[in-house]
Design an enzyme around this catalytic site. Structure first.
Site: not given
Length: 152
Positions: A42-44
């Site tokens: 998700g952060c990527t």
């Protein structure tokens, strides 16, 4: 931090061997997005969405800073791997996270753990907090931020 508050006078280490003082960034809109951890799915994706729309942010002279509790070394690897054109701030002591109240209890594999709730904050040219998004879902989020910048 609440809507109407000024940029905090906090200095954090950042990628590119920099020290970033938030209160010194007055003069252009600023996006501060908090994410749980470098190099996770998700952060990527969130970082890539900001990267892929970077020209639209540049067109409005908007600064972008990503923030997590990861170290500068981890941030450098993450930034390089995905070619992020903006800096990542290392908030290892949770100074900024606590101020923005983004540290929340989460359930991870049946255990309660403390972590960053994905959140974004938009400051106007005068350094005043104008918009906040909490419990962010990545899909469509960057577009919502761009639309808010158009309203500043």
């Amino acid at each position: 931090m609440k809507i109407g508050d000024p940029l905090p006078h906090i200095t954090l280490p950042a990628t590119g061997n920099k020290m970033i003082t938030l209160s010194a960034q007055v003069g252009q809109p600023l996006v501060l997005y908090f994410y749980p951890r470098d190099d996770t799915p998700g952060c990527t994706q969130e970082g890539q969405d900001f990267r892929d729309n970077y020209n639209a942010f540049q067109a409005t002279h908007t600064l972008i800073f990503g923030v997590s509790r990861d170290s500068v070394k981890q941030h450098e690897q993450f930034k390089t791997k995905y070619q992020f054109p903006f800096d990542l701030l290392a908030d290892e002591n949770e100074q900024l996270c606590q101020l923005f109240e983004v540290i929340k209890l989460k359930n991870q594999f049946g255990k309660s753990v403390s972590g960053i709730e994905r959140s974004t904050f938009l400051f106007d040219q005068a350094g005043i907090l104008r918009y906040e998004w909490r419990q962010v879902k990545v899909a469509g989020h960057v577009q919502a931020v761009l639309e808010a910048i158009d309203k500043l």
